[in-house]
Design a protein around this motif. Structure first.
Motif, PDB file in Angstrom:
ATOM      1  N   SER A  50       0.820  -1.224   0.000  1.00 38.61           N
ATOM      2  CA  SER A  50       0.000   0.000   0.000  1.00 38.61           C
ATOM      3  C   SER A  50       0.850   1.269   0.000  1.00 38.61           C
ATOM      4  CB  SER A  50      -0.954   0.020   1.203  1.00 38.61           C
ATOM      5  OG  SER A  50      -1.858  -1.049   1.125  1.00 38.61           O
ATOM      6  N   ARG A  51       2.025   1.207  -0.562  1.00 45.40           N
ATOM      7  CA  ARG A  51       2.889   2.390  -0.689  1.00 45.40           C
ATOM      8  C   ARG A  51       2.906   2.796  -2.151  1.00 45.40           C
ATOM      9  NH1 ARG A  51       8.363   1.004   2.329  1.00 45.40           N
ATOM     10  NH2 ARG A  51       8.712   3.214   1.913  1.00 45.40           N
ATOM     11  N   VAL A  52       2.345   3.979  -2.427  1.00 45.14           N
ATOM     12  CA  VAL A  52       2.139   4.408  -3.810  1.00 45.14           C
ATOM     13  C   VAL A  52       3.457   4.727  -4.496  1.00 45.14           C
ATOM     14  CG1 VAL A  52       1.040   6.121  -5.282  1.00 45.14           C
ATOM     15  CG2 VAL A  52      -0.172   5.251  -3.284  1.00 45.14           C
ATOM     16  N   LYS A  53       4.282   5.582  -3.893  1.00 44.17           N
ATOM     17  CA  LYS A  53       5.522   5.996  -4.552  1.00 44.17           C
ATOM     18  C   LYS A  53       6.459   4.810  -4.779  1.00 44.17           C
ATOM     19  CE  LYS A  53       9.326   9.290  -4.320  1.00 44.17           C
ATOM     20  NZ  LYS A  53      10.135   8.445  -5.108  1.00 44.17           N
ATOM     21  N   ARG A  54       6.613   3.980  -3.777  1.00 40.22           N
ATOM     22  CA  ARG A  54       7.490   2.825  -3.922  1.00 40.22           C
ATOM     23  C   ARG A  54       6.941   1.868  -4.979  1.00 40.22           C
ATOM     24  NH1 ARG A  54      11.435   0.322  -0.648  1.00 40.22           N
ATOM     25  NH2 ARG A  54      11.854   2.480  -0.133  1.00 40.22           N
ATOM     26  N   SER A  55       5.614   1.715  -5.046  1.00 36.96           N
ATOM     27  CA  SER A  55       5.015   0.845  -6.048  1.00 36.96           C
ATOM     28  C   SER A  55       5.256   1.380  -7.452  1.00 36.96           C
ATOM     29  CB  SER A  55       3.513   0.703  -5.802  1.00 36.96           C
ATOM     30  OG  SER A  55       3.284   0.092  -4.567  1.00 36.96           O
ATOM     31  N   PHE A  56       5.211   2.714  -7.602  1.00 36.69           N
ATOM     32  CA  PHE A  56       5.527   3.307  -8.899  1.00 36.69           C
ATOM     33  C   PHE A  56       6.974   3.026  -9.269  1.00 36.69           C
ATOM     34  CE2 PHE A  56       7.373   6.791 -11.325  1.00 36.69           C
ATOM     35  CZ  PHE A  56       6.584   6.745 -12.452  1.00 36.69           C
ATOM     36  N   ASP A  57       7.877   3.192  -8.316  1.00 40.56           N
ATOM     37  CA  ASP A  57       9.292   2.938  -8.577  1.00 40.56           C
ATOM     38  C   ASP A  57       9.531   1.474  -8.946  1.00 40.56           C
ATOM     39  OD1 ASP A  57       9.775   5.581  -7.995  1.00 40.56           O
ATOM     40  OD2 ASP A  57      10.430   5.188  -5.922  1.00 40.56           O
ATOM     41  N   VAL A  58       8.877   0.572  -8.235  1.00 38.67           N
ATOM     42  CA  VAL A  58       9.019  -0.857  -8.545  1.00 38.67           C
ATOM     43  C   VAL A  58       8.428  -1.156  -9.924  1.00 38.67           C
ATOM     44  CG1 VAL A  58       8.248  -3.170  -7.866  1.00 38.67           C
ATOM     45  CG2 VAL A  58       9.146  -1.603  -6.157  1.00 38.67           C
ATOM     46  N   GLY A  59       7.297  -0.531 -10.244  1.00 44.31           N
ATOM     47  CA  GLY A  59       6.686  -0.727 -11.558  1.00 44.31           C
ATOM     48  C   GLY A  59       7.577  -0.208 -12.673  1.00 44.31           C
ATOM     49  N   PHE A  60       8.210   0.942 -12.446  1.00 45.23           N
ATOM     50  CA  PHE A  60       9.116   1.490 -13.453  1.00 45.23           C
ATOM     51  C   PHE A  60      10.336   0.586 -13.642  1.00 45.23           C
ATOM     52  CE2 PHE A  60      12.521   4.285 -14.937  1.00 45.23           C
ATOM     53  CZ  PHE A  60      11.924   4.778 -16.083  1.00 45.23           C
ATOM     54  N   ALA A  61      10.872   0.094 -12.546  1.00 43.71           N
ATOM     55  CA  ALA A  61      12.002  -0.837 -12.648  1.00 43.71           C
ATOM     56  C   ALA A  61      11.566  -2.117 -13.367  1.00 43.71           C
ATOM     57  CB  ALA A  61      12.545  -1.159 -11.261  1.00 43.71           C
ATOM     58  N   GLY A  62      10.353  -2.572 -13.083  1.00 42.19           N
ATOM     59  CA  GLY A  62       9.832  -3.744 -13.783  1.00 42.19           C
ATOM     60  C   GLY A  62       9.693  -3.494 -15.269  1.00 42.19           C
ATOM     61  N   PHE A  63       9.261  -2.271 -15.637  1.00 42.48           N
ATOM     62  CA  PHE A  63       9.162  -1.919 -17.054  1.00 42.48           C
ATOM     63  C   PHE A  63      10.526  -1.978 -17.722  1.00 42.48           C
ATOM     64  CE2 PHE A  63       9.571   1.359 -20.331  1.00 42.48           C
ATOM     65  CZ  PHE A  63       8.640   0.904 -21.234  1.00 42.48           C
ATOM     66  N   MET A  64      11.514  -1.369 -17.094  1.00 43.06           N
ATOM     67  CA  MET A  64      12.855  -1.341 -17.690  1.00 43.06           C
ATOM     68  C   MET A  64      13.431  -2.756 -17.827  1.00 43.06           C
ATOM     69  SD  MET A  64      13.328   1.740 -18.444  1.00 43.06           S
ATOM     70  CE  MET A  64      15.036   1.791 -18.868  1.00 43.06           C
ATOM     71  N   LEU A  65      13.323  -3.538 -16.772  1.00 45.17           N
ATOM     72  CA  LEU A  65      13.895  -4.890 -16.819  1.00 45.17           C
ATOM     73  C   LEU A  65      13.164  -5.789 -17.809  1.00 45.17           C
ATOM     74  CD1 LEU A  65      14.626  -5.503 -13.044  1.00 45.17           C
ATOM     75  CD2 LEU A  65      16.272  -5.085 -14.869  1.00 45.17           C
ATOM     76  N   THR A  66      11.843  -5.713 -17.810  1.00 46.63           N
ATOM     77  CA  THR A  66      11.069  -6.558 -18.717  1.00 46.63           C
ATOM     78  C   THR A  66      11.293  -6.153 -20.165  1.00 46.63           C
ATOM     79  OG1 THR A  66       9.406  -6.764 -17.001  1.00 46.63           O
ATOM     80  CG2 THR A  66       8.777  -7.490 -19.191  1.00 46.63           C
ATOM     81  N   THR A  67      11.326  -4.841 -20.422  1.00 42.64           N
ATOM     82  CA  THR A  67      11.546  -4.364 -21.789  1.00 42.64           C
ATOM     83  C   THR A  67      12.916  -4.774 -22.300  1.00 42.64           C
ATOM     84  OG1 THR A  67      10.082  -2.486 -21.414  1.00 42.64           O
ATOM     85  CG2 THR A  67      11.609  -2.319 -23.250  1.00 42.64           C
ATOM     86  N   LEU A  68      13.947  -4.520 -21.506  1.00 48.88           N
ATOM     87  CA  LEU A  68      15.303  -4.868 -21.949  1.00 48.88           C
ATOM     88  C   LEU A  68      15.479  -6.377 -22.091  1.00 48.88           C
ATOM     89  CD1 LEU A  68      17.440  -2.313 -19.938  1.00 48.88           C
ATOM     90  CD2 LEU A  68      16.951  -2.315 -22.383  1.00 48.88           C
ATOM     91  N   GLY A  69      14.943  -7.139 -21.148  1.00 45.70           N
ATOM     92  CA  GLY A  69      15.051  -8.596 -21.242  1.00 45.70           C
ATOM     93  C   GLY A  69      14.348  -9.142 -22.467  1.00 45.70           C
ATOM     94  N   SER A  70      13.155  -8.645 -22.728  1.00 44.07           N
ATOM     95  CA  SER A  70      12.399  -9.099 -23.898  1.00 44.07           C
ATOM     96  C   SER A  70      13.089  -8.683 -25.190  1.00 44.07           C
ATOM     97  CB  SER A  70      10.984  -8.532 -23.843  1.00 44.07           C
ATOM     98  OG  SER A  70      10.276  -8.850 -25.008  1.00 44.07           O
ATOM     99  N   TRP A  71      13.642  -7.478 -25.221  1.00 40.66           N
ATOM    100  CA  TRP A  71      14.301  -6.985 -26.430  1.00 40.66           C
ATOM    101  C   TRP A  71      15.568  -7.782 -26.725  1.00 40.66           C
ATOM    102  CZ3 TRP A  71      18.777  -3.981 -27.629  1.00 40.66           C
ATOM    103  CH2 TRP A  71      18.771  -3.469 -28.926  1.00 40.66           C
TER     104      TRP A  71
END
Length: 118
Positions: A50-71
Motif C-alpha cells: 500500500s505504498r504508492v511511490k514505492r510501487s511506482f518505482d518498482v513498476g518502473f524498474a519492472g518496465f525497464m527490466l522486462t523491456t530490456l530482457g524481452s528486447w
C-alpha cells in the motif's frame, strides 16, 4: 499534398524521439511486454505494501527490466535465425553448384549402384 501523405505513412511512431518503433525489430513487442510487466509488478507491490511511490518505482524498474530482457531475447533469437538461414542458403547454393558433378556428396558412386540390368 500527395508527398506529405506518403511521408506521414512512412513515418512510424517514435518513442522519446529516438526509437522508431515501427522500423526497429522487436521494439514493439518489447515495449508491450514491458508495459504488461510493469503493470503486474507495480500493482502486486501496491497490493502487498500500500505504498504508492514505492510501487511506482518498482513498476518502473519492472518496465525497464522486462523491456530490456524481452528486447535482448528477441534480438538474439533473430540473430540465431539469420545465421541458420545463411547456412541453409549456402548449402542450397553449393547443392546447385555441385549437382551432377563428381564432387556431389549425394551422388553415390562405386559398388552400391548396379552397372547393368538385373
Amino acid at each position: 499534398m500527395a508527398g506529405e501523405e506518403q511521408e506521414s505513412k512512412n513515418k512510424g511512431f517514435r518513442l522519446l524521439g529516438i526509437l522508431d518503433v515501427k522500423n526497429t525489430p522487436c521494439a514493439r513487442d518489447a515495449i508491450l511486454h514491458g508495459a504488461g510487466g510493469s503493470l503486474a509488478v507495480g500493482l502486486l507491490h501496491f497490493l502487498t505494501t500500500s505504498r504508492v511511490k514505492r510501487s511506482f518505482d518498482v513498476g518502473f524498474a519492472g518496465f525497464m527490466l522486462t523491456t530490456l530482457g524481452s528486447w535482448f531475447y528477441c534480438r538474439m533469437n533473430n540473430a540465431k535465425i539469420r545465421v541458420q538461414q545463411r547456412i541453409i542458403q549456402d548449402g542450397i547454393k553449393n547443392k546447385v553448384v555441385y549437382e551432377g558433378s563428381g564432387l556431389d556428396p549425394t551422388n553415390k558412386s562405386g559398388a552400391e549402384t548396379p552397372s547393368g540390368p538385373s
